[in-house]
Design a protein around this motif. Sequence first.
Motif, PDB file in Angstrom:
ATOM      1  N   UNK A  67      82.006  50.851  39.165  1.00  0.00           N
ATOM      2  CA  UNK A  67      83.342  50.071  39.149  1.00  0.00           C
ATOM      3  C   UNK A  67      83.337  50.360  40.772  1.00  0.00           C
ATOM      4  N   UNK A  68      83.423  51.977  41.422  1.00  0.00           N
ATOM      5  CA  UNK A  68      83.418  51.901  42.660  1.00  0.00           C
ATOM      6  C   UNK A  68      82.484  51.018  43.951  1.00  0.00           C
ATOM      7  N   UNK A  69      81.293  50.655  42.953  1.00  0.00           N
ATOM      8  CA  UNK A  69      80.501  49.863  43.782  1.00  0.00           C
ATOM      9  C   UNK A  69      80.335  48.428  44.222  1.00  0.00           C
ATOM     10  N   UNK A  70      80.725  48.012  42.597  1.00  0.00           N
ATOM     11  CA  UNK A  70      81.124  47.113  42.607  1.00  0.00           C
ATOM     12  C   UNK A  70      82.580  45.921  43.638  1.00  0.00           C
ATOM     13  N   UNK A  71      83.344  47.606  43.497  1.00  0.00           N
ATOM     14  CA  UNK A  71      84.995  46.638  44.035  1.00  0.00           C
ATOM     15  C   UNK A  71      84.577  46.421  45.224  1.00  0.00           C
ATOM     16  N   UNK A  72      83.786  47.850  45.972  1.00  0.00           N
ATOM     17  CA  UNK A  72      83.521  47.862  47.070  1.00  0.00           C
ATOM     18  C   UNK A  72      82.158  46.975  48.287  1.00  0.00           C
ATOM     19  N   UNK A  73      81.855  46.005  46.965  1.00  0.00           N
ATOM     20  CA  UNK A  73      81.157  44.938  47.422  1.00  0.00           C
ATOM     21  C   UNK A  73      82.144  43.257  47.247  1.00  0.00           C
ATOM     22  N   UNK A  74      82.266  43.324  46.649  1.00  0.00           N
ATOM     23  CA  UNK A  74      83.298  42.605  46.073  1.00  0.00           C
ATOM     24  C   UNK A  74      84.473  42.435  47.236  1.00  0.00           C
ATOM     25  N   UNK A 102      95.049  41.625  34.076  1.00  0.00           N
ATOM     26  CA  UNK A 102      94.028  42.966  34.586  1.00  0.00           C
ATOM     27  C   UNK A 102      95.152  43.759  33.850  1.00  0.00           C
ATOM     28  N   UNK A 103      96.097  43.591  32.395  1.00  0.00           N
ATOM     29  CA  UNK A 103      95.429  44.669  31.770  1.00  0.00           C
ATOM     30  C   UNK A 103      95.126  44.494  30.808  1.00  0.00           C
ATOM     31  N   UNK A 104      94.511  43.851  30.557  1.00  0.00           N
ATOM     32  CA  UNK A 104      93.286  43.675  29.794  1.00  0.00           C
ATOM     33  C   UNK A 104      91.942  44.644  30.096  1.00  0.00           C
ATOM     34  N   UNK A 105      91.945  44.433  31.600  1.00  0.00           N
ATOM     35  CA  UNK A 105      90.656  44.847  32.491  1.00  0.00           C
ATOM     36  C   UNK A 105      91.441  46.947  32.361  1.00  0.00           C
ATOM     37  N   UNK A 106      92.374  46.957  32.868  1.00  0.00           N
ATOM     38  CA  UNK A 106      92.858  48.638  32.669  1.00  0.00           C
ATOM     39  C   UNK A 106      92.891  49.036  31.151  1.00  0.00           C
ATOM     40  N   UNK A 107      93.171  48.184  30.284  1.00  0.00           N
ATOM     41  CA  UNK A 107      92.918  48.702  28.936  1.00  0.00           C
ATOM     42  C   UNK A 107      91.426  49.211  28.149  1.00  0.00           C
ATOM     43  N   UNK A 108      90.610  48.764  29.046  1.00  0.00           N
ATOM     44  CA  UNK A 108      89.440  48.145  28.605  1.00  0.00           C
ATOM     45  C   UNK A 108      88.604  49.665  29.165  1.00  0.00           C
ATOM     46  N   UNK A 109      88.988  49.303  31.055  1.00  0.00           N
ATOM     47  CA  UNK A 109      88.169  50.764  30.923  1.00  0.00           C
ATOM     48  C   UNK A 109      89.332  52.242  30.966  1.00  0.00           C
ATOM     49  N   UNK A 118      89.031  55.127  45.402  1.00  0.00           N
ATOM     50  CA  UNK A 118      88.655  54.402  44.248  1.00  0.00           C
ATOM     51  C   UNK A 118      87.412  54.783  42.420  1.00  0.00           C
ATOM     52  N   UNK A 119      88.635  55.786  42.432  1.00  0.00           N
ATOM     53  CA  UNK A 119      88.407  56.515  40.913  1.00  0.00           C
ATOM     54  C   UNK A 119      87.822  55.441  40.379  1.00  0.00           C
ATOM     55  N   UNK A 120      87.583  55.230  38.784  1.00  0.00           N
ATOM     56  CA  UNK A 120      87.066  53.686  37.848  1.00  0.00           C
ATOM     57  C   UNK A 120      87.637  53.095  37.917  1.00  0.00           C
ATOM     58  N   UNK A 121      89.004  53.677  36.841  1.00  0.00           N
ATOM     59  CA  UNK A 121      90.520  52.530  37.000  1.00  0.00           C
ATOM     60  C   UNK A 121      90.517  52.303  38.092  1.00  0.00           C
ATOM     61  N   UNK A 122      91.173  53.152  39.233  1.00  0.00           N
ATOM     62  CA  UNK A 122      91.936  52.180  40.149  1.00  0.00           C
ATOM     63  C   UNK A 122      90.495  50.976  40.378  1.00  0.00           C
ATOM     64  N   UNK A 123      89.716  51.190  40.498  1.00  0.00           N
ATOM     65  CA  UNK A 123      88.603  50.571  41.019  1.00  0.00           C
ATOM     66  C   UNK A 123      88.770  48.917  39.874  1.00  0.00           C
ATOM     67  N   UNK A 124      88.510  49.235  38.783  1.00  0.00           N
ATOM     68  CA  UNK A 124      88.444  47.923  37.927  1.00  0.00           C
ATOM     69  C   UNK A 124      89.538  47.469  38.118  1.00  0.00           C
ATOM     70  N   UNK A 125      91.182  48.417  38.427  1.00  0.00           N
ATOM     71  CA  UNK A 125      92.054  47.221  37.805  1.00  0.00           C
ATOM     72  C   UNK A 125      92.144  46.445  39.571  1.00  0.00           C
ATOM     73  N   UNK A 126      91.789  46.879  40.590  1.00  0.00           N
ATOM     74  CA  UNK A 126      91.507  46.482  42.063  1.00  0.00           C
ATOM     75  C   UNK A 126      90.842  44.974  41.626  1.00  0.00           C
ATOM     76  N   UNK A 127      89.177  45.153  41.083  1.00  0.00           N
ATOM     77  CA  UNK A 127      88.221  44.114  41.030  1.00  0.00           C
ATOM     78  C   UNK A 127      89.178  42.759  40.070  1.00  0.00           C
ATOM     79  N   UNK A 128      90.066  43.706  39.201  1.00  0.00           N
ATOM     80  CA  UNK A 128      91.008  42.239  38.595  1.00  0.00           C
ATOM     81  C   UNK A 128      92.062  41.566  38.738  1.00  0.00           C
ATOM     82  N   UNK A 129      92.597  42.171  40.245  1.00  0.00           N
ATOM     83  CA  UNK A 129      93.596  41.732  40.950  1.00  0.00           C
ATOM     84  C   UNK A 129      92.407  40.103  41.888  1.00  0.00           C
ATOM     85  N   UNK A 130      91.320  40.456  42.277  1.00  0.00           N
ATOM     86  CA  UNK A 130      90.810  39.738  42.894  1.00  0.00           C
ATOM     87  C   UNK A 130      90.329  39.196  42.079  1.00  0.00           C
TER      88      UNK A 130
END
Length: 440
Positions: free
Chosen positions: A123-130, A101-108, A360-372
């Motif tokens: 990021x928002x659309x990808x996470x919403x679908x997931x 998750x940390x690696x994903x957050x750093x990249x974003x 649903x900002x890009x960083x929040x969605x990227x982190x949440x997606x990585x959590x899943x």
Amino acid sequence: MYLCPGVLCQKSAVKHPPPVLPQIPPCDFKPQPYQGMSKDRLLDIRKNNCNPMTMKVTYYKKPVFINQGYMQWLWDVDGRRYLDLFAGVATVSVGHCNPRVTETAEKQLRRLWHTTAIYVYPQMQEYAEKLACLLPDPLKVVYFTNSGSEANDLAVLMARLYTGNFDVITLRGSYHGGSPQATGLTSNADYKYPIPSSMGCHNTMCPDVFRGLWGGSHCRDSPVQTIRECSCSPGHCQANDMYIRELKEMFATTVPNRIAAFFAEPIQGVGGAVQFPKNYLKDTYQLVREKGGICIADEVQTGFGRTGSHFWGFQGHNVLPDMVTMAKGIANGFPMGAVVTTAEIARSFGKGVHFNTFGGNPLACAVASSVLDVKDKMQENSTEVGTYMMTELAKLRDKYEIIGDVRGKGLQIGVEMVKDKVKAANIKIHEMKAFIYNKN
């Protein structure tokens, strides 16, 4: 650990030898040495420059000064290591500073910190679908927020817009947030202020099978049952019948014939890890829908596999809500929440304009997606470790007078401390039935 408000603990007359405590397991991770302000200076700033509420919620006589975290471990500023069983108020769902998750957050962070939902970013659309894929049909429409309080606020608004009704029902002892609207949903005096909060919110009796009027050893879906005596049979819960009777009385006396919604956590969190009789939510959902209302599952604490047996807490009750709210574990502590509902209910939201700058900002969605992505074995871990913990805690309950109850599912566990264990566990169900019948 839950201590009922106003209840004082008393020392047992039985003398027990000091326990032999196990050594904390080893850890290869080496935290960075703390080189910041002194503890006295930190506490002085906290007292004088932070809102007094910050000190009010600093429960410890000697506060813990946290410096660093890694997975299940925390280190204080003195380098002392702790096994974290609190997870930042049931929030850190895949471990502190989880490497993936940390690696994903750093990249974003290097690509795009923030933009808003008025633009389209992947990021928002990808996470919403997931996220939607993890919920049953027709719960497929997502709206992102910053917190659970905000998600519950929005759920109330959408419920009222969709149904055309106003009144909302929650359970006594519930906690659904601290915002002005959410404090109306919350039924706990400690979180109330002497000002008007959300009107149209009503609280019905919580079906607590340990402290409530009815219930006992056959009533809840948990590896550990209460020691309280119960006349229920394994196939039929008389306690559930009585709590539903109380709900029907509320419908007949307190609210209009048509209501907007019923809010409930599948297991009450802040209210003390309270579990309901097995069919309570199923029967309640039916009654609510007959009154024109929709059913909302607050999964802020129970969601994302914490209960072990299911990914969502409502699935353990064999019900399908019309709306699900979530936060906390959704992004492992990063500020985020969400409301998921049906397309039909979501369309009612279009009667006005609602805009969330950060939701649903890009960083929040990227982190949440990585959590899943890293939750592949977390649900199984909740079942295995949680069942073991509850079984061992139940042994302590049987040994010590101060422990009245152990309850929960997965890694949502409550241990209730009591003053009088015998009195707490032996309320006679037939006496309580007589009370209700005589009252009517």
